[in-house]
Design an enzyme around this catalytic site. Structure first.
Site, PDB file in Angstrom:
ATOM      1  N   GLY A   1       0.839  -1.197   0.000  1.00  0.00           N
ATOM      2  CA  GLY A   1       0.000   0.000   0.000  1.00  0.00           C
ATOM      3  C   GLY A   1       0.867   1.238   0.000  1.00  0.00           C
ATOM      4  CB  SER A   2       0.024   4.696   0.793  1.00  0.00           C
ATOM      5  OG  SER A   2      -0.537   4.451   2.069  1.00  0.00           O
TER       6      SER A   2
ATOM      7  N   GLY B   1       2.838   2.174   5.355  1.00  0.00           N
ATOM      8  CA  GLY B   1       4.062   1.486   5.787  1.00  0.00           C
ATOM      9  C   GLY B   1       4.681   2.161   7.003  1.00  0.00           C
TER      10      GLY B   1
ATOM     11  CD  GLU C   1       6.890  -5.510  -2.513  1.00  0.00           C
ATOM     12  OE1 GLU C   1       7.210  -4.468  -3.126  1.00  0.00           O
ATOM     13  OE2 GLU C   1       7.515  -6.568  -2.619  1.00  0.00           O
TER      14      GLU C   1
ATOM     15  CB  CYS D   1       2.989  -0.138  -7.022  1.00  0.00           C
ATOM     16  SG  CYS D   1       3.136  -1.792  -7.691  1.00  0.00           S
TER      17      CYS D   1
HETATM   18  P1  NAD Z   1      -3.458   2.263   1.312  1.00  0.00           P
HETATM   19  O1  NAD Z   1      -2.139   2.457   1.988  1.00  0.00           O
HETATM   20  O2  NAD Z   1      -4.489   3.308   1.491  1.00  0.00           O
HETATM   21  O3  NAD Z   1      -4.127   0.892   1.839  1.00  0.00           O
HETATM   22  C1  NAD Z   1      -3.486  -0.346   1.659  1.00  0.00           C
HETATM   23  C2  NAD Z   1      -3.982  -1.342   2.685  1.00  0.00           C
HETATM   24  O4  NAD Z   1      -3.463  -0.992   3.971  1.00  0.00           O
HETATM   25  C3  NAD Z   1      -5.504  -1.377   2.859  1.00  0.00           C
HETATM   26  O5  NAD Z   1      -5.882  -2.729   3.026  1.00  0.00           O
HETATM   27  C4  NAD Z   1      -5.733  -0.579   4.128  1.00  0.00           C
HETATM   28  O6  NAD Z   1      -6.903  -0.912   4.816  1.00  0.00           O
HETATM   29  C5  NAD Z   1      -4.511  -0.959   4.934  1.00  0.00           C
HETATM   30  N1  NAD Z   1      -4.074  -0.005   5.961  1.00  0.00           N
HETATM   31  C6  NAD Z   1      -3.922   1.331   5.830  1.00  0.00           C
HETATM   32  N2  NAD Z   1      -3.427   1.855   6.968  1.00  0.00           N
HETATM   33  C7  NAD Z   1      -3.259   0.827   7.837  1.00  0.00           C
HETATM   34  C8  NAD Z   1      -2.788   0.723   9.182  1.00  0.00           C
HETATM   35  N3  NAD Z   1      -2.381   1.797   9.857  1.00  0.00           N
HETATM   36  N4  NAD Z   1      -2.748  -0.496   9.756  1.00  0.00           N
HETATM   37  C9  NAD Z   1      -3.157  -1.598   9.081  1.00  0.00           C
HETATM   38  N5  NAD Z   1      -3.611  -1.561   7.814  1.00  0.00           N
HETATM   39  C10 NAD Z   1      -3.660  -0.363   7.196  1.00  0.00           C
HETATM   40  O7  NAD Z   1      -3.143   2.009  -0.242  1.00  0.00           O
HETATM   41  P2  NAD Z   1      -4.138   1.909  -1.497  1.00  0.00           P
HETATM   42  O8  NAD Z   1      -4.696   3.246  -1.803  1.00  0.00           O
HETATM   43  O9  NAD Z   1      -5.065   0.755  -1.322  1.00  0.00           O
HETATM   44  O10 NAD Z   1      -3.112   1.472  -2.668  1.00  0.00           O
HETATM   45  C11 NAD Z   1      -2.320   2.363  -3.388  1.00  0.00           C
HETATM   46  C12 NAD Z   1      -0.913   2.420  -2.847  1.00  0.00           C
HETATM   47  O11 NAD Z   1      -0.348   1.118  -2.787  1.00  0.00           O
HETATM   48  C13 NAD Z   1       0.020   3.218  -3.744  1.00  0.00           C
HETATM   49  O12 NAD Z   1       0.870   3.992  -2.936  1.00  0.00           O
HETATM   50  C14 NAD Z   1       0.807   2.138  -4.480  1.00  0.00           C
HETATM   51  O13 NAD Z   1       2.065   2.559  -4.972  1.00  0.00           O
HETATM   52  C15 NAD Z   1       0.933   1.102  -3.419  1.00  0.00           C
HETATM   53  N6  NAD Z   1       1.201  -0.218  -3.978  1.00  0.00           N
HETATM   54  C16 NAD Z   1       2.476  -0.706  -3.907  1.00  0.00           C
HETATM   55  C17 NAD Z   1       2.772  -1.932  -4.487  1.00  0.00           C
HETATM   56  C18 NAD Z   1       4.178  -2.482  -4.443  1.00  0.00           C
HETATM   57  O14 NAD Z   1       4.344  -3.655  -4.748  1.00  0.00           O
HETATM   58  N7  NAD Z   1       5.194  -1.720  -4.085  1.00  0.00           N
HETATM   59  C19 NAD Z   1       1.769  -2.675  -5.119  1.00  0.00           C
HETATM   60  C20 NAD Z   1       0.475  -2.149  -5.162  1.00  0.00           C
HETATM   61  C21 NAD Z   1       0.213  -0.916  -4.586  1.00  0.00           C
END
Ligand code: NAD
Length: 501
Positions: free
Chosen positions: A235-236, A240, A257, A291
């Site tokens: 995720g974002s 992380g 990731e 991503c």
């Molecule tokens: P996001 O960070 O908003 O959410 C991702 C996941 O994390 C969701 O399931 C969310 O509920 C969970 N989450 C968020 N905060 C949390 C916390 N504090 N504790 C536990 N869980 C939590 O991301 P998004 O909008 O769904 O996806 C887009 C982002 O993901 C972009 O930044 C993209 O670059 C990244 N991404 C990276 C990769 C990679 O392999 N590097 C792959 C796909 C997406």
């Protein structure tokens, strides 16, 4: 009920998921195609999440004793079911994440590919034999199953990223508890139905795979539970930053990731036909919501005008619309917040002196979805907004004079996921791949930064989090290493020549 809701319901039915509408459900599933409601689910409570982790832990204690090649048979069943249901699961990805048909199917194909890889791997989980300095001693490494793997996933790869983790974790002897994005829960439930069926066919312990429905608060249960030795989170970078210290506080492991800000360097010798194709696919594919999407083109001044005008011409012909239409190449953004982020980034780029080359407006498509015309902005410098990841089809053009300047611009950003160079000059290509070249986890030549194969390790450096998933030796993250020394002599020599009594 909207057409997409009906379609989603029929698919879920075929996959073995009951009615996605729960009367008092707090979590509303929507399709970005038209904004319509396609499900209403009840989120798991923290107590239910903890219970699922407990069941997974009990399942792990049985699963770890099953020989790895036998564990591979479970993943083989899953791969077969994915082949059988590829069309349905791919369509569900399109309905819930907004990917065009071919990308939705591609996502399921990626799941099938990782299953194939994991099945082979189930016979290859090897350790080393190491020379001992002591006579009559043998030293070796063994890799043992780790425990419950917590998977937190993002909306934009609603099932493939889970499968990269899960297929490896299962053959490695682990249980998996998955907290999918709250924006793509139905796809996760469809996928879990296939996992349960594969589990029945292969006879795996109950609770080996679980899905937790809910937002970040449910994810936090996984993050904090000491029975989860590894949290693999996609995720974002913001997410992380929140979870890494929490898992570290209990001395657990993370595999991160996170966000990318991927670039392509376009050198004077670049084959521009190929470059234009590579750039357009990487920048507008998945409506810029990968991503690995291309966000910065760093182009040599001698070819800039030609490249930009050819890109603008290609952008003008892009079919934008419902991702379910076979002719569409650019589908919707995931939601209104994504549209606002696109709009605000464009305004900031223009305030920084950027010139809009093309796109940047909302595209008129029937229904309540957020569709945009992919934008290209010619920037005078790499300003703060260019250094940030905007998760939308927004491509910045930066100009360079010599390769050192291009590399400095390339590596100046905080993210380090994927990168590429378009050149026919072997010195430039090799420099880009060398230690003084791209600082990313993925570096390509004459290919855009997006569209990785599962055979290689996938992941990035710096703010992308440093994790590696998928192929190569990424499996080691899902196991624990034990170093064993066996003394088969009649003496007890100590290492380093130490004498003791
Ligand atoms: P996001 O960070 O908003 O959410 C991702 C996941 O994390 C969701 O399931 C969310 O509920 C969970 N989450 C968020 N905060 C949390 C916390 N504090 N504790 C536990 N869980 C939590 O991301 P998004 O909008 O769904 O996806 C887009 C982002 O993901 C972009 O930044 C993209 O670059 C990244 N991404 C990276 C990769 C990679 O392999 N590097 C792959 C796909 C997406």
């Amino acid at each position: 009920m909207s057409d997409v809701a009906t379609q989603a319901g029929e698919i879920l039915d075929r996959l073995g998921v009951a009615d996605p509408f729960v009367g008092d459900g707090d979590l509303v599933a929507r399709s970005p195609i038209d904004g319509s409601e396609i499900g209403r689910l009840r989120s798991h409570t923290p107590e239910e999440a903890a219970h699922a982790i407990g069941r997974a832990h009990a399942a792990f204690e049985r699963w770890r004793t099953v020989p790895a090649p036998v564990r591979g048979q479970f993943v083989r069943e899953l791969g077969e079911l994915l082949r059988e249901h590829k069309e349905d699961l791919g369509a569900l990805v399109s309905i819930e994440a907004g990917k065009i048909v071919s990308e939705g199917l591609g996502e399921v194909q990626e799941m099938i590919d990782i299953c194939d890889l994991a099945i082979g791997l189930s016979r290859q989980l090897h350790g080393l034999s190491i020379a001992s300095e002591r006579p009559g001693h043998r030293m070796m490494e063994q890799w043992h199953p780790l425990g419950v793997v917590g998977v937190i996933s993002a909306f934009n790869f609603p099932v493939a990223v889970w499968s990269w983790n899960a297929a490896l974790a299962f053959v490695c002897g682990d249980a998996v508890v998955w907290k999918p994005s709250e924006k793509t829960v139905l796809t996760a439930l469809g996928c879990q139905a296939l996992v349960l069926e594969a589990g029945r066919r292969a006879g795996v312990p109950d609770g080996l795979s679980a899905v937790l429905v809910g937002d970040r608060t449910v994810g936090e249960v996984l993050v904090d539970d000491p029975r989860v030795p590894l949290v693999s989170a996609t995720g974002s970078t913001r997410m992380g930053r929140q979870i890494a210290p929490r898992v570290a506080a209990r001395l657990g492991r993370t595999l991160l990731e996170l966000g990318g800000n991927n670039a392509a360097v376009v050198a004077p010798s670049a084959d521009l036909d190929l470059t234009v194709r590579g750039v357009v696919f990487s920048a507008v594919g998945t409506a810029g919501q990968r991503c690995t999407s291309l966000r910065r083109v760093i182009v040599h001044e001698s070819v800039k005008d030609e490249l930009v005008s050819r890109l603008a011409a290609a952008y003008a012909t892009l079919p934008i619309g419902s991702p379910l239409e076979p002719s569409t190449l650019v589908g919707p953004l995931i939601d209104e917040a994504a549209f606002r982020a696109f709009d605000e980034a464009l305004a900031r780029a223009r305030a920084d002196g950027g010139e809009l080359v093309t796109g940047g407006t909302r595209a008129a498509v029937d229904g309540g979805g957020f569709y945009v015309r992919p934008a290209i902005v010619d920037m005078p410098a790499q300003t703060e907004i260019v250094r940030a990841e905007t998760f939308a089809p927004l491509l910045y053009v930066l100009t360079y004079g010599d390769l050192d300047e291009a590399l400095a611009l390339h590596n100046e950003v905080a993210q380090g996921l994927s990168s590429s160079i378009f050149t026919l000059d072997v010195r430039e290509a090799e420099t880009f791949l060398s230690v003084v070249g791209s600082d990313c986890g993925i570096a390509n030549v004459n290919i855009g930064p997006s569209g990785a194969e599962i055979g290689g390790a996938f992941g990035g450096e710096k703010e992308t989090g440093g994790g590696r998933e998928s192929g190569s030796d990424a499996w080691r993250a899902y196991m624990r290493r034990a170093t064993n020394t066996v003394n088969y002599s009649r003496e007890l020599p100590l290492a380093q020549g130490v004498e003791f009594g």
